[in-house]
Write a protein that holds these residues in place. Structure first.
Motif, PDB file in Angstrom:
ATOM      1  N   GLY A   6      24.808  -6.736  -3.679  1.00 32.67           N
ATOM      2  CA  GLY A   6      24.980  -5.287  -3.576  1.00 32.67           C
ATOM      3  C   GLY A   6      24.236  -4.514  -4.645  1.00 32.67           C
ATOM      4  N   GLU A   7      23.838  -5.172  -5.718  1.00 33.21           N
ATOM      5  CA  GLU A   7      23.092  -4.469  -6.775  1.00 33.21           C
ATOM      6  C   GLU A   7      21.607  -4.479  -6.426  1.00 33.21           C
ATOM      7  OE1 GLU A   7      23.828  -2.838  -9.687  1.00 33.21           O
ATOM      8  OE2 GLU A   7      25.874  -2.920  -8.897  1.00 33.21           O
ATOM      9  N   PRO A   8      20.888  -3.427  -6.787  1.00 33.82           N
ATOM     10  CA  PRO A   8      19.453  -3.422  -6.476  1.00 33.82           C
ATOM     11  C   PRO A   8      18.729  -4.565  -7.188  1.00 33.82           C
ATOM     12  CG  PRO A   8      20.033  -1.583  -7.914  1.00 33.82           C
ATOM     13  CD  PRO A   8      21.313  -2.234  -7.506  1.00 33.82           C
ATOM     14  N   LEU A   9      17.704  -5.038  -6.531  1.00 30.34           N
ATOM     15  CA  LEU A   9      16.897  -6.085  -7.154  1.00 30.34           C
ATOM     16  C   LEU A   9      15.603  -5.440  -7.657  1.00 30.34           C
ATOM     17  CD1 LEU A   9      16.241  -9.041  -7.815  1.00 30.34           C
ATOM     18  CD2 LEU A   9      15.260  -9.245  -5.516  1.00 30.34           C
ATOM     19  N   TYR A  10      15.452  -5.427  -8.961  1.00 31.76           N
ATOM     20  CA  TYR A  10      14.205  -4.905  -9.527  1.00 31.76           C
ATOM     21  C   TYR A  10      13.155  -6.010  -9.501  1.00 31.76           C
ATOM     22  CZ  TYR A  10      16.880  -0.930 -11.166  1.00 31.76           C
ATOM     23  OH  TYR A  10      17.656   0.196 -11.207  1.00 31.76           O
ATOM     24  N   THR A  68      22.825  -7.148 -23.975  1.00 30.95           N
ATOM     25  CA  THR A  68      23.560  -8.122 -24.793  1.00 30.95           C
ATOM     26  C   THR A  68      23.292  -9.554 -24.338  1.00 30.95           C
ATOM     27  OG1 THR A  68      25.462  -7.847 -23.349  1.00 30.95           O
ATOM     28  CG2 THR A  68      25.426  -6.521 -25.361  1.00 30.95           C
ATOM     29  N   ALA A  69      22.981  -9.736 -23.054  1.00 30.75           N
ATOM     30  CA  ALA A  69      22.776 -11.092 -22.536  1.00 30.75           C
ATOM     31  C   ALA A  69      21.780 -11.053 -21.393  1.00 30.75           C
ATOM     32  CB  ALA A  69      24.107 -11.675 -22.055  1.00 30.75           C
ATOM     33  N   ALA A  70      21.102 -12.172 -21.210  1.00 27.02           N
ATOM     34  CA  ALA A  70      20.156 -12.306 -20.089  1.00 27.02           C
ATOM     35  C   ALA A  70      20.210 -13.755 -19.641  1.00 27.02           C
ATOM     36  CB  ALA A  70      18.742 -11.944 -20.549  1.00 27.02           C
ATOM     37  N   SER A  71      20.479 -13.980 -18.369  1.00 25.17           N
ATOM     38  CA  SER A  71      20.573 -15.374 -17.919  1.00 25.17           C
ATOM     39  C   SER A  71      19.743 -15.560 -16.656  1.00 25.17           C
ATOM     40  CB  SER A  71      22.025 -15.771 -17.680  1.00 25.17           C
ATOM     41  OG  SER A  71      22.609 -14.886 -16.763  1.00 25.17           O
ATOM     42  N   TYR A  72      19.188 -16.752 -16.561  1.00 23.61           N
ATOM     43  CA  TYR A  72      18.330 -17.068 -15.421  1.00 23.61           C
ATOM     44  C   TYR A  72      19.147 -17.770 -14.350  1.00 23.61           C
ATOM     45  CZ  TYR A  72      14.429 -18.833 -12.691  1.00 23.61           C
ATOM     46  OH  TYR A  72      13.552 -19.097 -11.675  1.00 23.61           O
ATOM     47  N   HIS A  73      19.109 -17.237 -13.147  1.00 24.77           N
ATOM     48  CA  HIS A  73      19.835 -17.838 -12.019  1.00 24.77           C
ATOM     49  C   HIS A  73      18.814 -18.583 -11.173  1.00 24.77           C
ATOM     50  CE1 HIS A  73      23.818 -15.864 -12.704  1.00 24.77           C
ATOM     51  NE2 HIS A  73      23.016 -15.312 -13.612  1.00 24.77           N
ATOM     52  N   GLU A  74      18.839 -19.884 -11.359  1.00 25.66           N
ATOM     53  CA  GLU A  74      17.772 -20.723 -10.842  1.00 25.66           C
ATOM     54  C   GLU A  74      17.711 -20.700  -9.318  1.00 25.66           C
ATOM     55  OE1 GLU A  74      17.962 -24.361 -12.924  1.00 25.66           O
ATOM     56  OE2 GLU A  74      16.155 -25.164 -11.985  1.00 25.66           O
ATOM     57  N   ASN A  75      18.877 -20.719  -8.729  1.00 26.71           N
ATOM     58  CA  ASN A  75      18.923 -20.817  -7.270  1.00 26.71           C
ATOM     59  C   ASN A  75      18.246 -19.625  -6.602  1.00 26.71           C
ATOM     60  OD1 ASN A  75      19.612 -21.976  -4.861  1.00 26.71           O
ATOM     61  ND2 ASN A  75      21.614 -20.967  -4.778  1.00 26.71           N
ATOM     62  N   ALA A  94      16.139 -17.561  -8.394  1.00 24.35           N
ATOM     63  CA  ALA A  94      14.980 -17.198  -9.218  1.00 24.35           C
ATOM     64  C   ALA A  94      15.082 -15.751  -9.694  1.00 24.35           C
ATOM     65  CB  ALA A  94      13.666 -17.432  -8.468  1.00 24.35           C
ATOM     66  N   ARG A  95      16.209 -15.438 -10.298  1.00 22.63           N
ATOM     67  CA  ARG A  95      16.429 -14.068 -10.789  1.00 22.63           C
ATOM     68  C   ARG A  95      16.956 -14.074 -12.202  1.00 22.63           C
ATOM     69  NH1 ARG A  95      19.174 -11.271  -5.519  1.00 22.63           N
ATOM     70  NH2 ARG A  95      17.430 -11.842  -4.191  1.00 22.63           N
ATOM     71  N   TRP A  96      16.621 -13.034 -12.903  1.00 22.96           N
ATOM     72  CA  TRP A  96      17.223 -12.785 -14.214  1.00 22.96           C
ATOM     73  C   TRP A  96      18.333 -11.760 -14.049  1.00 22.96           C
ATOM     74  CZ3 TRP A  96      16.919 -15.183 -18.765  1.00 22.96           C
ATOM     75  CH2 TRP A  96      15.916 -16.136 -18.914  1.00 22.96           C
ATOM     76  N   VAL A  97      19.466 -12.047 -14.678  1.00 22.21           N
ATOM     77  CA  VAL A  97      20.577 -11.089 -14.692  1.00 22.21           C
ATOM     78  C   VAL A  97      20.772 -10.653 -16.141  1.00 22.21           C
ATOM     79  CG1 VAL A  97      23.037 -10.756 -14.313  1.00 22.21           C
ATOM     80  CG2 VAL A  97      21.680 -12.047 -12.649  1.00 22.21           C
ATOM     81  N   ALA A 108      25.609  -4.985 -15.011  1.00 26.41           N
ATOM     82  CA  ALA A 108      24.755  -6.155 -14.787  1.00 26.41           C
ATOM     83  C   ALA A 108      23.599  -5.696 -13.904  1.00 26.41           C
ATOM     84  CB  ALA A 108      25.548  -7.252 -14.096  1.00 26.41           C
ATOM     85  N   LEU A 109      22.389  -6.103 -14.289  1.00 27.81           N
ATOM     86  CA  LEU A 109      21.197  -5.732 -13.511  1.00 27.81           C
ATOM     87  C   LEU A 109      20.416  -7.000 -13.223  1.00 27.81           C
ATOM     88  CD1 LEU A 109      21.039  -3.300 -16.174  1.00 27.81           C
ATOM     89  CD2 LEU A 109      20.231  -2.297 -14.054  1.00 27.81           C
ATOM     90  N   GLN A 110      19.692  -6.988 -12.085  1.00 26.44           N
ATOM     91  CA  GLN A 110      18.963  -8.208 -11.752  1.00 26.44           C
ATOM     92  C   GLN A 110      17.503  -7.903 -11.398  1.00 26.44           C
ATOM     93  OE1 GLN A 110      20.654 -10.103  -8.287  1.00 26.44           O
ATOM     94  NE2 GLN A 110      21.083  -8.152  -7.269  1.00 26.44           N
ATOM     95  N   ALA A 111      16.684  -8.877 -11.682  1.00 23.23           N
ATOM     96  CA  ALA A 111      15.244  -8.718 -11.429  1.00 23.23           C
ATOM     97  C   ALA A 111      14.597 -10.088 -11.290  1.00 23.23           C
ATOM     98  CB  ALA A 111      14.585  -7.979 -12.598  1.00 23.23           C
ATOM     99  N   ARG A 112      13.400 -10.063 -10.698  1.00 17.62           N
ATOM    100  CA  ARG A 112      12.649 -11.331 -10.588  1.00 17.62           C
ATOM    101  C   ARG A 112      12.041 -11.715 -11.946  1.00 17.62           C
ATOM    102  NH1 ARG A 112      12.418 -11.979  -5.187  1.00 17.62           N
ATOM    103  NH2 ARG A 112      12.223 -10.086  -3.957  1.00 17.62           N
ATOM    104  N   PHE A 113      11.610 -10.710 -12.669  1.00 15.55           N
ATOM    105  CA  PHE A 113      10.966 -10.965 -13.961  1.00 15.55           C
ATOM    106  C   PHE A 113      11.682 -10.153 -15.043  1.00 15.55           C
ATOM    107  CE2 PHE A 113       7.711 -11.460 -10.734  1.00 15.55           C
ATOM    108  CZ  PHE A 113       7.135 -12.682 -11.066  1.00 15.55           C
ATOM    109  N   CYS A 114      11.628 -10.698 -16.242  1.00 18.49           N
ATOM    110  CA  CYS A 114      12.194  -9.965 -17.372  1.00 18.49           C
ATOM    111  C   CYS A 114      11.157  -9.966 -18.498  1.00 18.49           C
ATOM    112  CB  CYS A 114      13.479 -10.655 -17.823  1.00 18.49           C
ATOM    113  SG  CYS A 114      14.183  -9.901 -19.290  1.00 18.49           S
ATOM    114  N   VAL A 115      10.892  -8.803 -19.051  1.00 23.76           N
ATOM    115  CA  VAL A 115       9.923  -8.707 -20.148  1.00 23.76           C
ATOM    116  C   VAL A 115      10.653  -8.226 -21.399  1.00 23.76           C
ATOM    117  CG1 VAL A 115       7.814  -7.622 -21.001  1.00 23.76           C
ATOM    118  CG2 VAL A 115       8.022  -8.182 -18.571  1.00 23.76           C
ATOM    119  N   MET A 116      10.605  -9.044 -22.431  1.00 20.54           N
ATOM    120  CA  MET A 116      11.215  -8.660 -23.701  1.00 20.54           C
ATOM    121  C   MET A 116      10.175  -7.890 -24.522  1.00 20.54           C
ATOM    122  SD  MET A 116      14.317  -9.544 -23.867  1.00 20.54           S
ATOM    123  CE  MET A 116      15.437 -10.473 -22.811  1.00 20.54           C
ATOM    124  N   ALA A 117      10.303  -6.578 -24.501  1.00 17.84           N
ATOM    125  CA  ALA A 117       9.395  -5.717 -25.275  1.00 17.84           C
ATOM    126  C   ALA A 117      10.183  -5.227 -26.481  1.00 17.84           C
ATOM    127  CB  ALA A 117       8.918  -4.556 -24.400  1.00 17.84           C
TER     128      ALA A 117
END
Ligand code: NA7
Length: 555
Positions: A8-12, A115-122, A124-127, A135-144
């Motif tokens: 239900g959350e948007p996928l960035y 505060t946290a970032a975890s990879y959901h392997e199944n 292929a998303r970062w939460v 909680a937000l989700q995306a295919r890629f995460c960039v630590m700037a």
């Protein structure tokens, strides 16, 4: 079938952490590729390090015409830098202008700490989890997230009982701070301390400089930039920028070719004086090629710098206490406007913590040795948990729930400083293992952002979902970064470069010392060879991983 970690959350496409120089340009690039990106920023406005470090005298030690973006000719032409070295306020105005001009703010969520970032392997998303419970989700995460953005907290006993005001330079309040006629102690004499001391000394009643390690500082010779001078620079800007990109330190100065140990004493002095007159961080380090590899060469430069201190400071005993003994440049060289001369003022007192350490802070001041110093204000210019601090502050978990903090417990490991094995689709801008803090940050940031954006575009073109370094390639790169540093004097100093300022931090020199140009070449070669050392795969098992030929063809 992949499962959605937060239905239900948007996928960035991409979540970017940080809205400083890196995050702003990253967002601009991603948007121009038609990607859905969101930036999460803990501050209430853009600027990153320049948003937080608003202490009196805060100023960049790279020249303004080089410490700015080059991706837009129009942006370059329309911004007028007022001084040779830009003050914090001007850089912040510039970044505000960039954010408005490219309409970036609508995709930045301010006041949001990741505060946290975890990879959901199944899937292929970062939460990413934020401090406000989202909680937000995306295919890629960039630590700037920046190399100098996690402040080192003041760790002096009794601070909680102090009844005056205290500030950390890296967390300076957003309201005016009136230091006029007040008794102020400054703890720390790195770049921040040196700038704040020089700036506030004329206003305060008395300033006590609590110095643990004296530092080398070069004159800035800061001055207004005449419009004609700026226009002349901008006219030749592409060539100047190219020189920065291919240089060692990201500045448009040719690297020295001669060794100090091979020339006469007269020639050495001539070159050092020439550098001193030019000023800035490279004043002495660009005089000879062996300053960071030869003890003897380094000592010549040290002797010159110490001699300058004795000519600038009237009291010989004070000059001696201000004279550093470490290899010059192995702790960040500072840049100043009248720092040493400040000690000629009658309201400035230097307290040498090497002979009388701080005992504790009381309600009314600081106890140093057996002396109590009454104070209204304490300024902590005690620095940062540099390079890795902002990354390990976030609970980042990769494949199999492995925490980044655990993986890096003996020191950071990366490939090119952009990715780390076991954390697919997680990118770092100017991460450990890249030239980062030994370069003009904006030059390195633009290169990394472009590399990351091109990499994501490449994955899309070849129908792949994930990219991460192989363990072998990461080992090789980390060993190469170590070996290059070990051949220099850098690792010997107790600097923030090696993490020596943070108790318990593993001591590693995790900056690529080979120079921006050589590093850029290696990044290009890796791409030309089909992202050599990176594993590119497709999540959908039916599709199978793209073939090496498909990866090269897509490039
Ligand atoms: P730095 O360069 O890390 O300087 C911090 C200073 O604070 C340095 O002189 C430290 O002495 C001193 N320090 C740290 N902790 C203490 C304690 N507990 N007691 C006394 N003195 C202490 O940080 P800056 O903010 O000045 O600059 C960081 C970078 O930002 C700079 O290099 C530029 O690239 C921009 P030490 O040397 O550890 O003995």
């Amino acid at each position: 079938m992949p499962t959605d970690p937060i239905p239900g959350e948007p996928l960035y496409d991409v979540l970017v952490v940080g809205a400083g120089f890196s995050g702003l340009y990253m967002l601009h690039r991603l948007r121009s590729m038609g990607l859905r990106a969101l930036v999460l920023e803990r501050g209430s406005a853009v600027g990153g390090t320049w948003y937080w470090n608003r202490y009196p005298g805060a100023r960049c030690d790279v020249e303004s015409v080089d410490y700015c973006y080059s991706f837009s000719d129009d942006l370059l032409r329309e911004w007028t830098w007022a001084e040779r070295y830009p003050p914090q306020q001007e850089i912040l105005r510039y970044l505000e202008h960039v954010a408005d001009r490219f309409d970036l703010k609508r995709d930045i969520r301010f006041g949001t700490t990741v505060t946290a970032a975890s990879y959901h392997e199944n899937a292929a998303r970062w939460v990413l989890l934020t401090d406000d419970g989202h909680a937000l989700q995306a295919r890629f995460c960039v630590m700037a997230t920046g190399n100098l953005s996690m402040t080192k907290p003041p760790d002096i006993p009794g601070l909680d009982r102090f009844e005056g005001e205290w500030f950390h330079t890296g967390h300076w309040p957003h309201r005016p701070v009136d230091l006029k006629n007040r008794r102020v102690a400054v703890v720390g004499t790195g770049s921040s301390g040196i700038q704040v001391i020089t700036t506030i000394a004329p206003d305060v009643a008395r300033i006590y400089v609590l110095q643990r390690t004296p530092n080398y500082s070069m004159p800035a010779w800061n001055r207004p930039l005449a419009p004609s001078e700026l226009a002349a620079t901008v006219a030749h800007y592409p060539a100047r920028r190219e020189a920065c990109r291919e240089s060692d330190a990201g500045i448009p100065l040719p690297s020295p070719t001669r060794k100090a140990v091979e020339v006469t004493a007269e020639e050495r002095r001539r070159r050092y004086e020439e550098g001193w007159r030019r000023g800035g961080v490279p004043a002495l380090s660009f005089a000879f090629s062996d300053m960071f590899t030869s003890e003897e060469s380094n000592r010549y430069a040290q002797d010159f710098a110490r001699e300058k201190i004795t000519t600038l400071v009237e009291d010989p005993a004070v000059a001696r206490r201000l004279s550093p003994v470490h290899h010059i440049g192995t702790k960040r060289t500072c840049v100043d406007t009248g720092y040493f001369e400040t000690y000629n003022r009658s309201n400035v007192e230097l307290i040498d913590l090497r002979t009388q350490p701080i005992d504790r802070i009381s309600a009314t001041g600081i106890r140093v040795g057996d002396r109590h110093i009454p104070l209204d204000v304490i300024v902590f210019a005690v620095g940062f948990d540099a390079i890795t601090g902002a990354l390990t502050a976030i609970d980042i978990q990769g494949r199999g729930g492995v925490p980044l903090r655990a993986k890096w417990s003996t020191g950071p490991r990366t490939l090119l400083g952009v990715q780390t094995a076991g954390f697919p689709n997680l990118f770092m801008v100017t991460g450990p293992g890249s030239p980062s803090v030994l370069s003009n940050m904006v030059i390195s940031i633009e290169q990394h952002v472009d590399w990351i954006a091109d990499c994501i575009a490449h994955l899309r073109r070849c129908g792949a979902d994930t990219i991460e370094p192989t363990a072998e390639a990461e080992d090789r790169w980390t060993a190469q970064v170590d070996a290059l540093a070990a051949a220099t004097l850098y690792p010997q100093a107790n600097s923030w470069y090696v993490g020596a300022n943070i108790p318990g931090k593993p001591r590693t020199f995790s900056v690529y010392v080979g120079g921006c140009g050589a590093y850029r070449d290696e990044c290009r070669r890796v791409v030309a060879e089909g992202y050599r050392g990176f594993r590119i795969s497709r999540q959908d098992s039916a599709g199978g991983p793209p073939s090496p030929a498909a990866i090269r063809a897509a490039g």
